[in-house]
Design a protein around this motif. Structure first.
Motif, PDB file in Angstrom:
ATOM      1  N   PRO A 290      -3.948  -3.835   9.594  1.00  0.00           N
ATOM      2  CA  PRO A 290      -4.068  -3.719   8.134  1.00  0.00           C
ATOM      3  C   PRO A 290      -4.494  -5.045   7.506  1.00  0.00           C
ATOM      4  O   PRO A 290      -4.092  -6.121   7.967  1.00  0.00           O
ATOM      5  N   GLU A 291      -5.286  -4.949   6.451  1.00  0.00           N
ATOM      6  CA  GLU A 291      -5.794  -6.169   5.813  1.00  0.00           C
ATOM      7  C   GLU A 291      -4.672  -7.070   5.322  1.00  0.00           C
ATOM      8  O   GLU A 291      -4.793  -8.297   5.350  1.00  0.00           O
ATOM      9  N   ASN A 292      -3.577  -6.469   4.855  1.00  0.00           N
ATOM     10  CA  ASN A 292      -2.498  -7.292   4.303  1.00  0.00           C
ATOM     11  C   ASN A 292      -1.697  -8.017   5.386  1.00  0.00           C
ATOM     12  O   ASN A 292      -0.796  -8.792   5.083  1.00  0.00           O
TER      13      ASN A 292
ATOM     14  N   ARG B 111      -9.556  -6.292  11.956  1.00  0.00           N
ATOM     15  CA  ARG B 111      -9.474  -5.121  11.071  1.00  0.00           C
ATOM     16  C   ARG B 111     -10.128  -3.889  11.689  1.00  0.00           C
ATOM     17  O   ARG B 111      -9.560  -2.791  11.680  1.00  0.00           O
TER      18      ARG B 111
END
Length: 777
Positions: free
Chosen positions: A169-171, A163
C-alpha cells in the motif's frame, strides 16, 4: 501510581536500534548505517544508539561500542535470540537495513525468523528491490514487507516497484533519498594537487571493485578520449569487494590492469586498491571533473557512490540503471547505454569540451543533492520514526486482533511465588528489574498495605498458615511506618531510612484498606487488635483526607472493619461521609457525556465506583448505587472497544475534551476493574458485569492491544504495563498485587457461585484448584 522505571538513559521517544552490518566491516550497508545513525543522533541532540550487527567472520569484528548484539549470518538460532534480546531492550524502533546478501539462509530467509518474533516497531530501508525475483527471493522479501511498519525506498522507481510488483500500500512506503555528506560546491582544481593530478582532467569511479561495476566499458572508451584530450586521467578508487576477493582473490583487478596495459593507458588510468575513510573520499570526489558510473545491471535500485557524486555537485555520466535514471533526470547528468563504449567516449569528450554545459549540469546536481545531505535525511527518518510510534498509539487493531489464548473456562492457579520473592524480613520491595527485586528503590507502605490485603483475602479462602510469617512482617512494617500523628510514612530506602515526613492521602487510604482486611480476616485476635489500633490512631488524619482516591481506599478499609464490628460508629460515620464526598465530586464534574468524579481520568479509576458499591452495601443509600453504576458504566464505555480493554495510559491520561493516551497501560487499572465489576455484580445481579470482569482479567493474559500476556505462568510475576515499545520488562510489586487481587476475587466468586448451585457436592470446596472446579462445572 508507581514511578515508571527505565533501565536506559536514552530518550524514551527516540531509542533506536539499527539492524544491519556494521563498521569496521568493509561493506556499503555498514557505512550507510553508521552515517545514518550518527546523523540521526546529531538530529536528536546527540543521543546514543545501538546496532545489532550481522557478522560473517567466524572471529567477529572489532566492533565499536554501539554494537550491542551480534548475529552470525549462518546461525539461525542467532536470529531468534536477537529478536528476544531486542524485545527485552528499551528500544522504541528497530531500523532494518535490508539487502539480500547480508542475511543467512536461502535468499536471506533467516531474517524472517527474527522478524516473526520481533515485537518492536520496524522501519525497513530497502537497499535491494528485485523487480522479477525468483520464488525464494520474493517469499523472503514478502516476509520483510509483512512485518515492517514502513518501507523506505531511496528512489521513485523503488517506490513504484514496491507498489506495483509487491502490492505494498502507498501509505506504507516512504521515499527518503540516500544520504550524502554536506560538502561545498568548489572548483575541482582546489583539491588536485593532493593527489598529484594538478593540470589534468580527472575522471573518477569509486566503490568496492567487482565485475558488475562495468569498469571494462569505461576503459574501452578511454583511448578515444585520450586521443582528443591527453591530459585526461581516470582514477578507479576502491578495494576489491571482500566477497570477490574471498572467492577469486585479485583476479578481477589484475585483469583490469592487463587491459590498461593492452590499451596503452598506463599514464591515464590509476587504480587505488584501498578502502578510504570519509574525509579522503570527499577529497577524491571534489578533485574530479567528471564522475562515471558504468554499471552493467539495470536492476540497481540505489547507489551510494552516485549519490555522493551528486551531493558534491559533480558532472556525471552513467549507464541507465534504475537509480541513475531517477537521479540524473531533468539534465542532472548524462545517460549512455550499457556497454556503449563509443557513446561513453563521445559523452566524455562533449563534457570536457563544453565547460558551460558541464557547470550547468553540476549546479543542477548540487541543488538536487541539497535534499540528500545527511542532515535532511536524518530529519526525515526522525519524522518517520515518530510517525510510526504515534501510529502505534492510535492504530485501530480491533478488526485484525486475534486471540492467542483459549477462552478462560478456568483461571490460572494462584501463585504467590513472585510476591514472596519481593518480600524480605522488612517488608515488600516495590520494584523489580526484569523480575529481580530492585533494592535501589526500597519499600513503600502503599505496596505493603495492598500486599497485606492480598494475603488476607487469600487466607480467608485457604487458611494457609504458610503465609502468616509474611503477614506479620507486613504488619510490623506498617506499625513502624505510622507517625506520632497517626499518618504513615510511605517510602523507605533499602537501608531502612524513611524518605518522607508522611505519605499522601492515597497512602493513608491504601493502608486503611489493608488494615481493614486484617481486622476482618486476621488469623488471631492479636493481629486483629493491632490492625484496629493502627486504624483508630489514624482517625484524626483520616478526617482531613481530601483526595477522592484516598477516600475510596479508606471506604474499602472501613467496609472490611464494619463486617466484623458493625457497631463501630465512628468508622461508619466516616464511610458515609467519604461516600457523600465522592457523590458530591461526581455531581460537580458530571456532564451529559462525561460521567466522572474529576475532569481527567488517570489511574486506579475503578476504585471510586467500587467504593460506592461497598458504601451502598453498608448504608443502603440509593444515591451511592446510582453514582457507582453510572460511573462504572462510563469507565467501561471509555475503555472497552468490543474486543479487549484499551486501558487509559499514563503517557497523558484522558482529560475531558482531550485525547485518551494509549500507552503506559498499567495492571493496576485492569485489576481494579475486575474488583469493581465483581462488586457491581454482587450488588446489582447483572450478568454483564461478570462478562466485563472476565474480559478485564484476561487483559493480563493477552486480551489487550499487543495481544501478549503480561502474566508469567512460571513464577506468577506480572509485567508493569504496556508501553509503546511493547510489554514492560519490569515486574514490580504493584503489578503482581493487582493481578492477585483480581485472580483471588474471580476464583472466590466462582467458587461461591458453584457452591450455591451444587450445595450437596462434596467435591466442591472453596479450594483454589480451579481445574477441579472446571471439571465439576
Amino acid at each position: 501510581m508507581k514511578e515508571k522505571i527505565r533501565f536506559s538513559g536514552l530518550h524514551p521517544e527516540m531509542d533506536i536500534v539499527y539492524l544491519a552490518t556494521s563498521v569496521p566491516r568493509k561493506c556499503g550497508i555498514a557505512t550507510f548505517t553508521k552515517d545514518l545513525a550518527d546523523s540521526i543522533s546529531d538530529e536528536v541532540g546527540g543521543l546514543p544508539y545501538r546496532v545489532t550487527a550481522l557478522s560473517e567472520s567466524t572471529n567477529g569484528y572489532d566492533y565499536p561500542p554501539q554494537v550491542t548484539f551480534e548475529i552470525r549470518k549462518n546461525e539461525i538460532r542467532d536470529y531468534a535470540r536477537a529478536a528476544e534480546y531486542l524485545n527485552g531492550s528499551s528500544a522504541q524502533v528497530v531500523s532494518l537495513q535490508h539487502e539480500f546478501g547480508i542475511f543467512g539462509g536461502e535468499a536471506g530467509k533467516y531474517l524472517g525468523v527474527l522478524l516473526s518474533y520481533l515485537r518492536k516497531p520496524l522501519v525497513t530501508t530497502c537497499h535491494t528491490i528485485i523487480k522479477n525475483p525468483a520464488k525464494e527471493y520474493r517469499e523472503s522479501f514478502e516476509r520483510v514487507i509483512e512485518f515492517s511498519d514502513r518501507l523506505v525506498a531511496m528512489s521513485p522507481t523503488g517506490v513504484e516497484i514496491l507498489r506495483t510488483i509487491y502490492g505494498v500500500p502507498e501509505n506504507k512506503i516512504v521515499l527518503i533519498h540516500h544520504g550524502v555528506p554536506d560538502v561545498p560546491f568548489v572548483d575541482s582544481n582546489f583539491y588536485k594537487d593532493q593527489f598529484g593530478v594538478e593540470g589534468r582532467t580527472v575522471l573518477l569511479t569509486f566503490g568496492l571493485l567487482s565485475p558488475n561495476k562495468g569498469i571494462e566499458t569505461a576503459l574501452d572508451s578511454m583511448p578515444a578520449v585520450v586521443e582528443r584530450h591527453p591530459e585526461v586521467i581516470y582514477i578507479v578508487l576502491g578495494a576489491t569487494h571482500p566477497e570477490v576477493r574471498r572467492h577469486s582473490g585479485e583476479e578481477y583487478r589484475l585483469s583490469l590492469e592487463r587491459k590498461v596495459r593492452d590499451l596503452g593507458l598506463g599514464n591515464h588510468v590509476v587504480f587505488h586498491n584501498r578502502y578510504v575513510d570519509l574525509q579522503e573520499l570527499i577529497e577524491y570526489i571534489c578533485s574530479c571533473d567528471i564522475y562515471v558510473t558504468p554499471y552493467l545491471a539495470k536492476e540497481q535500485i540505489t547507489s551510494g557512490t552516485l549519490a555522493y557524486a551528486m551531493g558534491a555537485g559533480k558532472a556525471i555520466i552513467s549507464t541507465p540503471y534504475w537509480y541513475a535514471e531517477d537521479m540524473l533526470s531533468d539534465h542532472r547528468g548524462i545517460i549512455v547505454d550499457f556497454g556503449d563504449t563509443k557513446g561513453l567516449s563521445d559523452a566524455l569528450v562533449n563534457l570536457i569540451e563544453d565547460p558551460v554545459m558541464r557547470n550547468k549540469m553540476r549546479k543542477k546536481a548540487y541543488e538536487f543533492g541539497r535534499l540528500m545531505i545527511w542532515r535532511e535525511v536524518a530529519r526525515r527518518y526522525v519524522e518517520l520514526f515518530q510517525e510510526v510510534l504515534k501510529e502505534r498509539e492510535h492504530r485501530e487493531v480491533r478488526e485484525v486482533w486475534q486471540a492467542r489464548m483459549f477462552p478462560q473456562a478456568t483461571l490460572p492457579d494462584i501463585k504467590l511465588d513472585h510476591l514472596l520473592a519481593l518480600s524480605d524480613d522488612l517488608g515488600l520491595i516495590q520494584h523489580a528489574a526484569f523480575g529481580i527485586p530492585d533494592r535501589d528503590h526500597g519499600y513503600s507502605a502503599d505496596d505493603v498495605a495492598r500486599g497485606l490485603a492480598v494475603l488476607m483475602t487469600y487466607y480467608n479462602q485457604v487458611k494457609s498458615p504458610a503465609i502468616l510469617p509474611t503477614v506479620r512482617t507486613y504488619m510490623s512494617f506498617l506499625k513502624h511506618a505510622q507517625t506520632d500523628t497517626g499518618h504513615f510514612h510511605n517510602f523507605m530506602s533499602y537501608d531502612r531510612r524513611f524518605l518522607d515526613q508522611e505519605g499522601s492521602d492515597d497512602t493513608l487510604g491504601r493502608v486503611i484498606w489493608g488494615l481493614g482486611t486484617v481486622v476482618r480476616w486476621g488469623p488471631n485476635q492479636r493481629l486483629r487488635h493491632l490492625a484496629q489500633n493502627l486504624m483508630e490512631k489514624a482517625l484524626p488524619k483520616l478526617e482531613l483526607v481530601e483526595s477522592p482516591r484516598g477516600k475510596a481506599y479508606a471506604i474499602l478499609g472501613f467496609h472490611h472493619l464494619l463486617d466484623r464490628f458493625a457497631g463501630a460508629s465512628r468508622f461508619r460515620w466516616l464511610l458515609e461521609k467519604f461516600a457523600d464526598d465522592l457523590a458530591t465530586h461526581y455531581k460537580a464534574h458530571r456532564t451529559t457525556y462525561w460521567h466522572w468524579f474529576e475532569d481527567i481520568l488517570t489511574y486506579g479509576n475503578a476504585k471510586l465506583p467500587e467504593a460506592l458499591f461497598r458504601a451502598y452495601q453498608d448504608t443502603g443509600k440509593e444515591e451511592f448505587l446510582e453514582v457507582a453504576v453510572e460511573s462504572l458504566d462510563f469507565l467501561t464505555q471509555t475503555q472497552w472497544n468490543g474486543v479487549y480493554f484499551e486501558l487509559i495510559g499514563n503517557e497523558g491520561w484522558y482529560p475531558k475534551n482531550g485525547e485518551k493516551a494509549t500507552f503506559g497501560q498499567q495492571p493496576v487499572d485492569a485489576g481494579y476493574l475486575v474488583e469493581a465489576y465483581i462488586a457491581a455484580y454482587q450488588v446489582t445481579g447483572k450478568d454483564e458485569y461478570l462478562d466485563s470482569a472476565q474480559y478485564a482479567f484476561e487483559w493480563f493474559l493477552g486480551r489487550n492491544r499487543l495481544n501478549e500476556a503480561l502474566y508469567d505462568f512460571a513464577d506468577g510475576a506480572v509485567a508493569d504495563g504496556i508501553d509503546s515499545s511493547g510489554i514492560s520488562a519490569n515486574q514490580g510489586a504493584e503489578s503482581v498485587i493487582c493481578f492477585l487481587m483480581a485472580l483471588i476475587g474471580m476464583s472466590e466468586f466462582r467458587s461461591q457461585r458453584l457452591m450455591a448451585s451444587q450445595p450437596e457436592s462434596p467435591e466442591i470446596t472453596t479450594s483454589l484448584n480451579l481445574t477441579r472446579y472446571a471439571a465439576a462445572h
